[in-house]
Scaffold this motif. Structure first.
Motif, PDB file in Angstrom:
ATOM      1  N   PRO A 224       0.750  -1.114  -0.023  1.00 51.70           N
ATOM      2  CA  PRO A 224       0.086  -0.015   0.029  1.00 51.70           C
ATOM      3  C   PRO A 224       0.896   1.540   0.123  1.00 51.70           C
ATOM      4  CG  PRO A 224      -0.912  -1.666   1.404  1.00 51.70           C
ATOM      5  CD  PRO A 224       0.237  -2.229   0.967  1.00 51.70           C
ATOM      6  N   ASP A 225       0.537   2.177  -1.039  1.00 51.30           N
ATOM      7  CA  ASP A 225       1.170   3.555  -1.088  1.00 51.30           C
ATOM      8  C   ASP A 225       2.476   3.385  -1.962  1.00 51.30           C
ATOM      9  OD1 ASP A 225      -0.962   4.175   0.389  1.00 51.30           O
ATOM     10  OD2 ASP A 225       0.204   4.401   2.268  1.00 51.30           O
ATOM     11  N   VAL A 226       3.078   2.299  -1.972  1.00 54.50           N
ATOM     12  CA  VAL A 226       4.356   2.393  -2.888  1.00 54.50           C
ATOM     13  C   VAL A 226       4.594   1.065  -3.392  1.00 54.50           C
ATOM     14  CG1 VAL A 226       5.811   1.685  -0.709  1.00 54.50           C
ATOM     15  CG2 VAL A 226       6.831   3.073  -2.558  1.00 54.50           C
ATOM     16  N   VAL A 227       5.511   1.010  -4.511  1.00 53.44           N
ATOM     17  CA  VAL A 227       5.834  -0.038  -5.273  1.00 53.44           C
ATOM     18  C   VAL A 227       7.422  -0.277  -4.646  1.00 53.44           C
ATOM     19  CG1 VAL A 227       6.307  -1.207  -7.199  1.00 53.44           C
ATOM     20  CG2 VAL A 227       4.470   0.097  -7.341  1.00 53.44           C
ATOM     21  N   ARG A 228       7.665  -1.515  -3.917  1.00 47.99           N
ATOM     22  CA  ARG A 228       9.012  -1.632  -3.329  1.00 47.99           C
ATOM     23  C   ARG A 228       9.742  -2.620  -4.290  1.00 47.99           C
ATOM     24  NH1 ARG A 228       9.441   0.523   1.657  1.00 47.99           N
ATOM     25  NH2 ARG A 228       7.494   1.102   2.718  1.00 47.99           N
ATOM     26  N   CYS A 229      11.093  -2.223  -4.544  1.00 44.20           N
ATOM     27  CA  CYS A 229      11.937  -3.002  -5.387  1.00 44.20           C
ATOM     28  C   CYS A 229      12.837  -3.715  -4.458  1.00 44.20           C
ATOM     29  CB  CYS A 229      12.384  -2.225  -6.402  1.00 44.20           C
ATOM     30  SG  CYS A 229      11.210  -1.373  -7.661  1.00 44.20           S
ATOM     31  N   TRP A 230      13.325  -4.845  -4.724  1.00 44.27           N
ATOM     32  CA  TRP A 230      14.205  -5.553  -4.024  1.00 44.27           C
ATOM     33  C   TRP A 230      15.442  -6.119  -4.973  1.00 44.27           C
ATOM     34  CZ3 TRP A 230      13.139  -5.200   1.023  1.00 44.27           C
ATOM     35  CH2 TRP A 230      12.008  -4.754   1.448  1.00 44.27           C
ATOM     36  N   ARG A 231      16.427  -6.224  -4.600  1.00 43.29           N
ATOM     37  CA  ARG A 231      17.552  -6.926  -5.173  1.00 43.29           C
ATOM     38  C   ARG A 231      18.007  -8.120  -4.587  1.00 43.29           C
ATOM     39  NH1 ARG A 231      20.303  -5.029  -9.406  1.00 43.29           N
ATOM     40  NH2 ARG A 231      19.519  -2.969  -9.202  1.00 43.29           N
TER      41      ARG A 231
END
Length: 784
Positions: A224-231
């Motif tokens: 919710p509220d943001v698209v989180r990116c992970w490496r």
């Protein structure tokens, strides 16, 4: 978009066809894997069974079940070669299957199996093996070599085993942030690793996975509220220790691998997973009034968002992201978001509307459903310094990466976007050939969009026609209709939201749509008029690439006009003839099969198509026979029996000896060990039908030549030499195993038809390219 065919499963009144998730996948070998549901009697009622079936893209009405599931199939995906299939169910069952026989046979073995009970899988993909091919369209000439037309871009494998070998496996992301990695070190050594994205579990509704060229894995998930990116970085513990050691030598990794042969044992985990957070995405919209945006959404117009100054941030309560998608699997710098924007509560109250989040997109007309494209770009900004010297004229700059809105597409009439698809392993550069993505909406529309400018290229509505009665397949489970009809979406009288699975083929030119009504539709996305003069060159390069890579070429044949059949065949043969003899021999059989398939498209080249198929059969048989290497000599040695036999028959002096047995004795005299030419007892019975086919074919072709004097096959030196070598090899094996002899019809016991055929073929080969004499024709007639 043009509809090529439509196949509908026969409806089962006891199976809830409108409440299950329709999933399908297409491999590079044109094999379709799809989910289906059926019902079986169980006591006083019926039991619903979920299964995974496979079929050929050319004839999807002939299918075979390969796996039965206890729950709804959630995801199906092939690897790049098409030999492995990943199956994930809604109950959290994860199975990795491997094909061990024909595409249409239910012979798939289980490679790995695990489960994530209580979890909902959001995304999964295979680990990258380091092969990233590309077709150089527009940079080379038509008659250039394959190494100039095709290239392998630099790409690091996702996981390296000791010895710097790429490791196969899959990576899976669930709704709670659980990350599951399945590493197949060896067929008998599979390791399963579990970890969490971030410091703790989260709540995600959608996610997708990308494979950057540096070997890492990028995961984008909507919270919710943001698209989180992970490496994510995957490595083997031995390789990691060797690489991180400051005193490591170039042989450190190899020494570590030698010291640990069986590196996967119980309780000894060797997979190392490192997860770190990277650039997140905050969705935004162009700065326009909501009323104007609604008007543009009704017209399904594409907005140009290149001006970053006219960007407005969205209020958290006014939007949500329903899908996160990477259109390029190897490019984490391009991200698609399916955005649902609703008007603020005070504006909806002024308009007299009360939006309900539980209603569908067709019921909430005030909602806007948008497909946005974001690009990860690098920017610079002045570095912040607490104390700044007055003598410093210029401030230092700091580089950082951020996501910028590059374009968007608005759904017409507020219809909800239910799925999105693209060719994630696109072979062409987007500047040369447009990369198309497809979007399925709730009103039954499938829209093709150019990813470069987010403009609509074409569309098709699945509700245009109802399924009509058609030809029933052998199993009685499906109906086939022509291209004039289309599949229907879920009927409004049934409950549940319809689902459509969109899968692009490996060429990116075609689309397969499979909806919750158990209807499968095959579309052509690009027309020749869409790209102009590039179309013939594009099809020709894809045909040549299919020869080199081993991919299936059926979908390219339907895009080849019959009027250009002869030209395409000549171009393919001319290009292959430019390569060395070793490469020409390696791809000769596939070229003959492709030649046969192309020539069948025209009614005037049916005879040539038949001749090409016969040549392909002979080439395949001969290649198989040459693979039987001796057990007493080196396989790669030039003096092994198989290589010596080929050299003996290609020598002109072998034609002087017409007697088959004497010629065999002459050849065996130069072989050190007679066992070099033996065949195992178990293999001989399988080789006999091939020898029988070759002998009957030689007899038929010789008789046709004697009757009509028109036989182009026997006027080619290569074909006659192949027939002669197959009969000679079989005669050598016959001396040690009588099972390989062809059962030829004889008028008297004194006539050896096998030896007669070899003698006639040898005489014909010596006379070519001249015409055989009358005595030869008379002897052929007597043999008949």
């Amino acid at each position: 978009m043009d509809l090529r065919y439509c196949v509908s499963q026969k409806s089962d009144p006891n199976a809830p066809l409108y409440k299950w998730n329709s999933v399908c996948a297409v491999s590079a070998e044109s094999v379709i894997a799809f989910s289906r549901v059926s019902s079986v009697p169980c006591g006083t009622g019926s039991k619903v069974l979920h299964s995974v079936a496979v079929a050929d893209l050319n004839c999807p009405y002939r299918s075979a079940d390969i796996l039965e599931c206890s729950d709804t199939v959630l995801l199906l995906q092939f690897n790049t070669s098409g030999k492995q299939l990943l199956v994930i169910t809604a109950a959290g069952s994860i199975k990795l299957l491997k094909q061990v026989s024909g595409a249409l046979q239910a012979d798939w073995c289980l490679v790995a199996e695990t489960s994530v009970e209580g979890e909902t899988v959001l995304a999964a993909t295979f680990l990258h093996t380091g092969l990233k091919p590309q077709i150089n369209l527009g940079e080379v000439k038509v008659n250039s070599l394959y190494n100039e037309k095709f290239s392998l871009l630099s790409h690091t494998p996702s996981l390296l085993a000791p010895g710097h070998c790429a490791t196969e496996g899959v990576i899976i992301v669930t709704a709670s942030g659980l990350l599951v990695v399945v590493a197949v070190w060896r067929p008998d050594a599979v390791e399963i690793f579990r970890t969490v994205l971030g410091p703790a579990r989260g709540h995600y509704t959608t996610a997708d996975i990308s494979m950057p060229p540096d070997g890492s894995i990028v995961i984008s998930s909507w919270q919710p509220d943001v698209v989180r990116c992970w490496r994510v970085q995957l490595s083997h513990s031995i390789v990691r220790m060797a690489q991180s050691s400051t005193t490591a030598t170039p042989d450190a990794v190899a020494d570590a691998s030698t010291a640990s042969n069986n590196f996967v044992t119980e309780g000894n985990k060797k997979l190392v997973v490192c997860v770190e957070c990277c650039e997140s995405v905050c969705p935004c919209r162009p700065a326009s009034s909501p009323s104007a945006a609604v008007a543009e959404a009704k017209n399904s117009r594409t907005k140009d968002t290149s001006d970053t100054a006219n960007i407005r941030e969205l209020r958290p309560e006014c939007y949500r992201v329903s899908r996160v998608y990477f259109p390029y699997r190897e490019d984490p710098g391009t991200l698609l978001l399916v955005l649902v924007e609703r008007p603020p509560p005070h504006e909806a109250a002024l308009a007299g509307e009360q939006p309900d989040k539980h209603k569908t997109g067709q019921q909430n007309r005030s909602y806007m459903h948008i497909v946005q494209k974001y690009r990860l770009e690098e920017r610079t900004q002045p570095a912040f310094k607490l104390f700044k010297s007055e003598s410093t004229a210029t401030s230092s700059l700091v580089a950082y990466k951020t996501w910028n809105l590059a374009g968007e597409w608005l759904s017409s009439a507020g219809s909800a976007v239910i799925n999105i698809g693209s060719c994630q392993h696109y072979l062409f550069q987007s500047q040369q050939l447009p990369h198309l993505i497809t979007v399925a909406t709730e009103d039954g529309n499938i829209t093709a969009i150019n990813l470069n400018n987010m403009m609509t290229v074409g569309s098709y509505n699945l509700n245009n026609a109802r399924p009509s009665d058609g030809h029933q397949s052998e199993g009685g489970s499906s109906k086939v209709r022509g291209s004039s009809t289309a599949a229907t979406a879920a009927d409004s009288s049934h409950s549940g939201q319809p689902t459509v699975s969109l899968v692009h083929t490996w060429t990116g030119l075609s689309l397969l749509a499979y909806d919750s009504n158990a209807t499968m539709c095959f579309f052509s996305l690009i027309k020749p008029t869409d790209i102009g003069n590039l179309w013939p060159l594009c099809v020709l390069l894809l045909l040549e690439y299919s020869i080199v890579s081993g991919h299936d070429w059926w979908e390219l044949l339907i895009n080849t006009p019959p009027s250009s059949v002869t030209t395409v065949v000549d171009r393919l043969l001319d290009t292959l003839s430019l390569h060395p003899q070793s490469l020409h021999s390696h791809h000769h059989t596939r070229m003959l099969l492709l030649r046969h398939a192309i020539l069948r498209l025209s009614s005037s080249t049916q005879q040539r198509a038949t001749e090409a198929m016969i040549q392909a059969h002979l080439s395949s048989i001969l290649n198989l026979f040459r693979q039987f290497r001796p057990v007493t000599a080196e396989c790669n040695n030039d003096k092994c029996a198989s290589n010596l036999l080929t050299a003996y028959l290609e020598n002109r002096t072998s034609m002087d000896q017409l007697d088959l047995d004497k010629s065999v004795e002459q050849f065996l005299f130069g072989i050190s060990t007679a066992q070099d030419c033996q065949v195992e007892q178990r293999s001989a019975k399988y080789l006999q039908p091939l020898v029988q086919y070759t002998a009957e074919l030689a007899l038929y072709l010789l008789c046709i030549m004697a009757q009509t004097n028109k036989n182009e096959l026997l006027r080619e030196v290569k074909t006659v030499q192949q027939l002669r070598e197959i009969l000679f090899r079989a005669r050598v094996w016959y001396r040690h195993n009588k099972l390989v002899a062809p059962h030829m019809a004889r008028k008297t016991d004194s006539v050896d038809v096998w030896a007669q055929l070899y003698r006639l073929l040898t005489r014909l080969l010596a006379a070519l390219p001249a015409e055989p004499d009358a005595a030869f024709m008379d002897e052929v007639v007597l043999l008949e």
